[in-house]
Design a protein around this motif. Structure first.
Motif, PDB file in Angstrom:
ATOM      1  N   LYS A   1       0.847  -1.144  -0.173  1.00 26.82           N
ATOM      2  CA  LYS A   1      -0.044   0.011  -0.005  1.00 26.82           C
ATOM      3  C   LYS A   1       0.985   1.309   0.011  1.00 26.82           C
ATOM      4  N   TRP A   2       1.899   1.345   0.847  1.00 27.58           N
ATOM      5  CA  TRP A   2       2.610   2.791   0.868  1.00 27.58           C
ATOM      6  C   TRP A   2       3.586   2.875  -0.182  1.00 27.58           C
ATOM      7  N   ALA A   3       3.679   1.855  -1.216  1.00 28.22           N
ATOM      8  CA  ALA A   3       4.332   2.376  -2.389  1.00 28.22           C
ATOM      9  C   ALA A   3       3.910   3.436  -3.039  1.00 28.22           C
ATOM     10  N   SER A   4       2.664   3.404  -3.101  1.00 26.34           N
ATOM     11  CA  SER A   4       2.042   4.393  -4.046  1.00 26.34           C
ATOM     12  C   SER A   4       0.922   5.417  -3.081  1.00 26.34           C
ATOM     13  N   ALA A   5       1.205   5.321  -1.689  1.00 27.92           N
ATOM     14  CA  ALA A   5       0.489   6.186  -0.867  1.00 27.92           C
ATOM     15  C   ALA A   5       0.497   7.641  -1.239  1.00 27.92           C
ATOM     16  N   SER A   6      -0.674   8.585  -1.177  1.00 35.37           N
ATOM     17  CA  SER A   6      -0.569   9.871  -1.141  1.00 35.37           C
ATOM     18  C   SER A   6      -0.077  10.597  -0.014  1.00 35.37           C
ATOM     19  N   LYS A   7       0.265  11.818  -0.028  1.00 36.68           N
ATOM     20  CA  LYS A   7       0.867  12.705   1.086  1.00 36.68           C
ATOM     21  C   LYS A   7      -0.235  12.601   2.071  1.00 36.68           C
ATOM     22  N   GLU A   8      -1.533  12.637   1.733  1.00 31.79           N
ATOM     23  CA  GLU A   8      -2.607  12.719   2.602  1.00 31.79           C
ATOM     24  C   GLU A   8      -2.639  11.403   3.456  1.00 31.79           C
ATOM     25  N   GLU A   9      -2.847  10.316   2.800  1.00 30.44           N
ATOM     26  CA  GLU A   9      -2.465   9.021   3.524  1.00 30.44           C
ATOM     27  C   GLU A   9      -1.533   8.998   4.422  1.00 30.44           C
TER      28      GLU A   9
ATOM     29  N   PHE B   1      14.065   4.133   0.565  1.00 32.25           N
ATOM     30  CA  PHE B   1      14.864   4.719  -0.579  1.00 32.25           C
ATOM     31  C   PHE B   1      14.003   4.604  -1.749  1.00 32.25           C
ATOM     32  N   ARG B   2      13.182   5.840  -2.374  1.00 34.18           N
ATOM     33  CA  ARG B   2      12.564   5.682  -3.393  1.00 34.18           C
ATOM     34  C   ARG B   2      13.368   5.383  -4.467  1.00 34.18           C
ATOM     35  N   VAL B   3      13.163   4.426  -5.386  1.00 36.46           N
ATOM     36  CA  VAL B   3      14.070   4.118  -6.769  1.00 36.46           C
ATOM     37  C   VAL B   3      12.976   4.567  -7.853  1.00 36.46           C
TER      38      VAL B   3
ATOM     39  N   VAL C   1      14.385  -0.394   2.091  1.00 40.20           N
ATOM     40  CA  VAL C   1      14.350   0.125   3.628  1.00 40.20           C
ATOM     41  C   VAL C   1      15.577   0.631   4.136  1.00 40.20           C
ATOM     42  N   LEU C   2      15.373   1.898   4.501  1.00 36.80           N
ATOM     43  CA  LEU C   2      16.724   2.629   5.215  1.00 36.80           C
ATOM     44  C   LEU C   2      16.750   2.611   6.571  1.00 36.80           C
ATOM     45  N   LEU C   3      15.419   2.792   7.164  1.00 34.39           N
ATOM     46  CA  LEU C   3      15.136   2.623   8.624  1.00 34.39           C
ATOM     47  C   LEU C   3      13.915   1.965   9.035  1.00 34.39           C
ATOM     48  N   ARG C   4      14.187   0.900   9.824  1.00 36.70           N
ATOM     49  CA  ARG C   4      12.890   0.213  10.198  1.00 36.70           C
ATOM     50  C   ARG C   4      12.081   0.891  11.135  1.00 36.70           C
ATOM     51  N   SER C   5      10.914   0.506  11.258  1.00 36.49           N
ATOM     52  CA  SER C   5       9.773   0.980  12.134  1.00 36.49           C
ATOM     53  C   SER C   5      10.368   1.146  13.482  1.00 36.49           C
ATOM     54  N   ASN C   6      11.113   0.135  13.913  1.00 29.47           N
ATOM     55  CA  ASN C   6      11.586   0.320  15.291  1.00 29.47           C
ATOM     56  C   ASN C   6      12.749   1.030  15.515  1.00 29.47           C
ATOM     57  N   GLY C   7      13.141   1.684  14.335  1.00 30.80           N
ATOM     58  CA  GLY C   7      14.294   2.622  14.798  1.00 30.80           C
ATOM     59  C   GLY C   7      15.715   2.056  14.160  1.00 30.80           C
TER      60      GLY C   7
ATOM     61  N   VAL D   1      18.646   0.752  12.119  1.00 32.65           N
ATOM     62  CA  VAL D   1      19.146   1.154  10.790  1.00 32.65           C
ATOM     63  C   VAL D   1      19.028  -0.241   9.910  1.00 32.65           C
ATOM     64  N   ARG D   2      18.683  -0.203   8.623  1.00 32.45           N
ATOM     65  CA  ARG D   2      18.549  -1.437   8.053  1.00 32.45           C
ATOM     66  C   ARG D   2      20.010  -1.779   7.411  1.00 32.45           C
ATOM     67  N   MET D   3      20.527  -0.811   6.746  1.00 35.05           N
ATOM     68  CA  MET D   3      21.834  -1.013   6.017  1.00 35.05           C
ATOM     69  C   MET D   3      22.654   0.264   6.021  1.00 35.05           C
ATOM     70  N   ALA D   4      23.867  -0.214   5.955  1.00 35.66           N
ATOM     71  CA  ALA D   4      24.894   1.296   5.951  1.00 35.66           C
ATOM     72  C   ALA D   4      25.174   1.666   4.464  1.00 35.66           C
ATOM     73  N   CYS D   5      24.902   2.883   4.212  1.00 33.95           N
ATOM     74  CA  CYS D   5      24.748   3.382   2.994  1.00 33.95           C
ATOM     75  C   CYS D   5      26.092   3.858   2.404  1.00 33.95           C
ATOM     76  N   GLY D   6      27.396   3.708   3.189  1.00 39.25           N
ATOM     77  CA  GLY D   6      28.545   4.057   2.908  1.00 39.25           C
ATOM     78  C   GLY D   6      29.257   3.598   1.345  1.00 39.25           C
ATOM     79  N   HIS D   7      28.339   2.462   0.941  1.00 42.88           N
ATOM     80  CA  HIS D   7      28.934   1.952  -0.178  1.00 42.88           C
ATOM     81  C   HIS D   7      28.250   2.452  -1.520  1.00 42.88           C
ATOM     82  N   VAL D   8      27.442   3.223  -1.169  1.00 41.21           N
ATOM     83  CA  VAL D   8      26.741   3.841  -2.279  1.00 41.21           C
ATOM     84  C   VAL D   8      27.349   4.969  -3.098  1.00 41.21           C
ATOM     85  N   CYS D   9      27.681   4.810  -4.185  1.00 42.68           N
ATOM     86  CA  CYS D   9      28.221   5.778  -5.015  1.00 42.68           C
ATOM     87  C   CYS D   9      27.622   6.807  -5.883  1.00 42.68           C
TER      88      CYS D   9
END
Length: 86
Positions: free
Chosen positions: A17-25, A40-42, A69-75, A77-85
């Protein structure tokens, strides 16, 4: 969802559902205090090309990646993004 994607031979990406949710939702869910994660929106349907040291030039379509997912709902961190160029 995962089993349905496997049966249809689709990549295992988030299609909920949340992949296409509106700002209002989203605003309403946050105001209600529902747990959330940060994704992270691809961009959709973009060819990504990299130069791989082993395989040479590699290209794939962004539709096979999905939003991740970058940050899980429990707070947590899902992954380290230091490898992203960029």
């Amino acid at each position: 969802m995962k089993q349905d994607a496997e049966e249809k031979k689709l990549p295992p990406i988030y299609r909920g559902k949340w992949a296409s949710a509106s700002k209002e939702e989203v605003d309403a869910a946050m105001a209600a205090g529902l747990p959330c994660c940060y994704r992270f929106r691809v961009p959709k349907n973009v060819d990504v090309t990299i130069q791989d040291t082993i395989r040479g030039q590699v290209t794939w379509n962004s539709d096979t990646l999905g939003d991740f997912v970058l940050l899980r709902s429990n707070g947590a961190v899902r992954m380290a993004c230091g490898h992203v160029c960029v």
